[in-house]
Scaffold this active site. Structure first.
Site, PDB file in Angstrom:
ATOM      1  N   GLU A 139      34.307  27.295  61.883  1.00  0.00           N
ATOM      2  CA  GLU A 139      34.760  28.537  61.226  1.00  0.00           C
ATOM      3  C   GLU A 139      36.187  28.912  61.577  1.00  0.00           C
ATOM      4  O   GLU A 139      36.911  29.473  60.765  1.00  0.00           O
ATOM      5  CB  GLU A 139      33.835  29.706  61.610  1.00  0.00           C
ATOM      6  CG  GLU A 139      32.470  29.684  60.934  1.00  0.00           C
ATOM      7  CD  GLU A 139      31.397  28.994  61.746  1.00  0.00           C
ATOM      8  OE1 GLU A 139      31.733  28.167  62.635  1.00  0.00           O
ATOM      9  OE2 GLU A 139      30.211  29.260  61.481  1.00  0.00           O
ATOM     10  N   GLU A 156      24.050  26.937  62.817  1.00  0.00           N
ATOM     11  CA  GLU A 156      23.369  28.171  63.238  1.00  0.00           C
ATOM     12  C   GLU A 156      21.942  28.225  62.699  1.00  0.00           C
ATOM     13  O   GLU A 156      21.020  28.677  63.380  1.00  0.00           O
ATOM     14  CB  GLU A 156      24.182  29.385  62.766  1.00  0.00           C
ATOM     15  CG  GLU A 156      25.520  29.469  63.488  1.00  0.00           C
ATOM     16  CD  GLU A 156      26.464  30.501  62.891  1.00  0.00           C
ATOM     17  OE1 GLU A 156      26.797  30.368  61.693  1.00  0.00           O
ATOM     18  OE2 GLU A 156      26.849  31.438  63.593  1.00  0.00           O
TER      19      GLU A 156
HETATM   20  C1  HXC Z   1      31.154  25.005  49.796  1.00  0.00           C
HETATM   21  C2  HXC Z   1      31.156  22.766  50.345  1.00  0.00           C
HETATM   22  C3  HXC Z   1      30.974  23.079  51.717  1.00  0.00           C
HETATM   23  C4  HXC Z   1      30.883  24.473  52.071  1.00  0.00           C
HETATM   24  C5  HXC Z   1      31.070  20.948  51.522  1.00  0.00           C
HETATM   25  N1  HXC Z   1      31.200  21.435  50.283  1.00  0.00           N
HETATM   26  N2  HXC Z   1      30.934  21.919  52.420  1.00  0.00           N
HETATM   27  N3  HXC Z   1      31.234  23.718  49.399  1.00  0.00           N
HETATM   28  N4  HXC Z   1      30.994  25.373  51.088  1.00  0.00           N
HETATM   29  N5  HXC Z   1      30.673  24.872  53.323  1.00  0.00           N
HETATM   30  C6  HXC Z   1      31.379  20.691  49.031  1.00  0.00           C
HETATM   31  C7  HXC Z   1      32.767  20.102  48.902  1.00  0.00           C
HETATM   32  O1  HXC Z   1      33.678  21.064  48.432  1.00  0.00           O
HETATM   33  C8  HXC Z   1      32.528  18.990  47.918  1.00  0.00           C
HETATM   34  O2  HXC Z   1      32.429  19.530  46.631  1.00  0.00           O
HETATM   35  C9  HXC Z   1      31.142  18.495  48.297  1.00  0.00           C
HETATM   36  O3  HXC Z   1      30.527  19.555  49.026  1.00  0.00           O
HETATM   37  C10 HXC Z   1      31.193  17.267  49.201  1.00  0.00           C
HETATM   38  O4  HXC Z   1      32.008  17.561  50.314  1.00  0.00           O
HETATM   39  P1  HXC Z   1      33.300  16.694  50.739  1.00  0.00           P
HETATM   40  O5  HXC Z   1      34.207  17.584  51.517  1.00  0.00           O
HETATM   41  O6  HXC Z   1      33.861  15.982  49.565  1.00  0.00           O
HETATM   42  O7  HXC Z   1      32.604  15.614  51.682  1.00  0.00           O
HETATM   43  P2  HXC Z   1      33.249  14.877  52.942  1.00  0.00           P
HETATM   44  O8  HXC Z   1      34.654  14.432  52.642  1.00  0.00           O
HETATM   45  O9  HXC Z   1      32.247  13.843  53.328  1.00  0.00           O
HETATM   46  O10 HXC Z   1      33.338  15.974  54.100  1.00  0.00           O
HETATM   47  C11 HXC Z   1      32.167  16.544  54.586  1.00  0.00           C
HETATM   48  C12 HXC Z   1      32.496  17.783  55.454  1.00  0.00           C
HETATM   49  C13 HXC Z   1      33.399  18.746  54.633  1.00  0.00           C
HETATM   50  C14 HXC Z   1      33.243  17.349  56.736  1.00  0.00           C
HETATM   51  C15 HXC Z   1      31.182  18.422  55.832  1.00  0.00           C
HETATM   52  O11 HXC Z   1      32.771  18.976  53.372  1.00  0.00           O
HETATM   53  C16 HXC Z   1      33.636  20.067  55.271  1.00  0.00           C
HETATM   54  O12 HXC Z   1      34.449  20.201  56.209  1.00  0.00           O
HETATM   55  N6  HXC Z   1      32.941  21.109  54.786  1.00  0.00           N
HETATM   56  C17 HXC Z   1      33.133  22.485  55.242  1.00  0.00           C
HETATM   57  C18 HXC Z   1      32.508  22.689  56.577  1.00  0.00           C
HETATM   58  C19 HXC Z   1      32.759  24.095  57.114  1.00  0.00           C
HETATM   59  O13 HXC Z   1      33.901  24.538  57.254  1.00  0.00           O
HETATM   60  N7  HXC Z   1      31.673  24.835  57.343  1.00  0.00           N
HETATM   61  C20 HXC Z   1      31.755  26.223  57.828  1.00  0.00           C
HETATM   62  C21 HXC Z   1      31.713  27.163  56.658  1.00  0.00           C
HETATM   63  S1  HXC Z   1      31.870  28.827  57.185  1.00  0.00           S
HETATM   64  P3  HXC Z   1      33.180  18.847  45.365  1.00  0.00           P
HETATM   65  O14 HXC Z   1      32.925  19.788  44.248  1.00  0.00           O
HETATM   66  O15 HXC Z   1      34.608  18.700  45.754  1.00  0.00           O
HETATM   67  O16 HXC Z   1      32.468  17.530  45.218  1.00  0.00           O
HETATM   68  C22 HXC Z   1      30.345  29.236  57.735  1.00  0.00           C
HETATM   69  C23 HXC Z   1      30.212  30.629  58.246  1.00  0.00           C
HETATM   70  C24 HXC Z   1      28.799  30.954  58.569  1.00  0.00           C
HETATM   71  O17 HXC Z   1      29.460  28.482  57.726  1.00  0.00           O
HETATM   72  C25 HXC Z   1      28.716  32.338  59.100  1.00  0.00           C
HETATM   73  C26 HXC Z   1      27.556  33.128  58.673  1.00  0.00           C
HETATM   74  C27 HXC Z   1      26.323  32.401  58.528  1.00  0.00           C
END
Ligand code: HXC
Length: 258
Positions: free
Chosen positions: A132, A112
């Site tokens: 999400e 976004e």
């Molecule tokens: C907090 C996050 C994060 C997030 C990644 N990390 N995304 N922390 N919030 N959105 C952290 C992980 O916990 C991890 O921390 C470190 O970053 C590395 O990520 P990994 O998962 O270990 O890496 P990988 O296996 O390569 O996977 C990458 C990924 C995955 C596919 C991007 O991290 C993932 O699915 N992230 C979440 C994506 C997501 O759901 N986004 C939407 C969020 S809701 P540690 O401490 O374990 O090393 C949203 C709502 C917005 O955005 C609405 C209003 C604006």
């Protein structure tokens, strides 16, 4: 004082903002967006800047809102702080062009944020998604509105309802992304595009951006009138006279950005 979550620099007439929370893949928070908005407002107000680039790291532009931070919040918590609302709105008011240079993940709020920019230049490794739904929420910063406008309803529904990520090529074919370049060249390409824009007459650049954005916010006849009035207004600028005289005199134009 806590560490800044962004880095900024100026190259020529281009302002660069780099998200700098690489350990958590540039997970977004109100504080981070406050910093981005402040940096962009400063660039916007700086007469020596003509365009802005926003980028992340090679692995992630931004992987979305910070899930660890928000997981226990109540409705009242997110509502009262207008979570990812008030400070994100100020990004919409940046009047100079902003290019998103996207490598790696642009997910949720990260996708976004990229869409909030005026256009996206993506590296071949870029991945766009609105995951999400898997967290029991929906996009909260324009995903349900900007994605269908950028790619059409079918693709937007597919991405938002299934959480499917798409790669850079698919994003370009669908109209989400302006250019795809080799990953290691993303920033260079975005900075070069921004430098080209920044070399153009600034009043015309700003009015072009403003007029294009009207296409999304008004009926066609209103948008056409808005464009025509801006077109007429540009005849009052130094750079219009200089640009047209330089063409007729077969010389290089010297713009003053006024
Ligand atoms: C907090 C996050 C994060 C997030 C990644 N990390 N995304 N922390 N919030 N959105 C952290 C992980 O916990 C991890 O921390 C470190 O970053 C590395 O990520 P990994 O998962 O270990 O890496 P990988 O296996 O390569 O996977 C990458 C990924 C995955 C596919 C991007 O991290 C993932 O699915 N992230 C979440 C994506 C997501 O759901 N986004 C939407 C969020 S809701 P540690 O401490 O374990 O090393 C949203 C709502 C917005 O955005 C609405 C209003 C604006």
């Amino acid at each position: 004082m806590s560490e800044p979550m962004i880095k900024t620099e100026i190259q020529g007439r281009v302002g660069l903002v780099t998200l700098n929370r690489a350990k958590v893949l540039n997970a977004l928070s109100n504080e981070l967006i406050d910093e981005v908005a402040q940096a962009m407002r400063d660039f916007d107000a700086n007469d020596d800047i003509g365009a802005i680039v926003l980028t992340g790291s090679e692995k992630a532009f931004a992987a979305g809102a910070d899930i660890a931070a928000m997981k226990d919040w109540s409705y009242a918590d997110v509502y009262k702080q207008d979570y990812l609302g008030h400070n994100w709105e100020s990004l919409r008011r940046i009047r100079k062009p902003v290019i998103a240079a996207v490598s790696g993940f642009a997910l949720g709020g990260g996708c976004e944020l990229a869409m909030q920019c005026d256009f996206i230049i993506a590296g071949e490794n870029a991945k766009f998604g609105q995951p999400e739904i898997k967290l029991g929420i929906i996009p909260g910063y324009g995903g349900t509105q900007r994605l269908p406008r950028a790619m059409g309803k079918a693709k937007a529904m597919d991405m938002i309802l299934t959480a499917r990520m798409i790669g850079a090529q698919e994003a370009e074919q669908a109209g989400l992304v302006a250019r795809v370049v080799p990953t290691e060249k993303v920033l260079e390409e975005a900075m070069a595009a921004a430098a080209v824009i920044a070399s153009m007459p600034l009043p015309a650049v700003m009015m072009a951006k403003e007029s294009i954005n009207r296409a999304y916010e008004s009926p066609l006849n209103e948008g056409l009138l808005f464009e025509r009035r801006n077109f007429h207004a540009l005849f009052s600028t130094h750079d219009q006279k200089e640009g047209m005289n330089a063409f007729v005199e077969k010389r290089e134009a010297k713009f003053r950005h006024e």
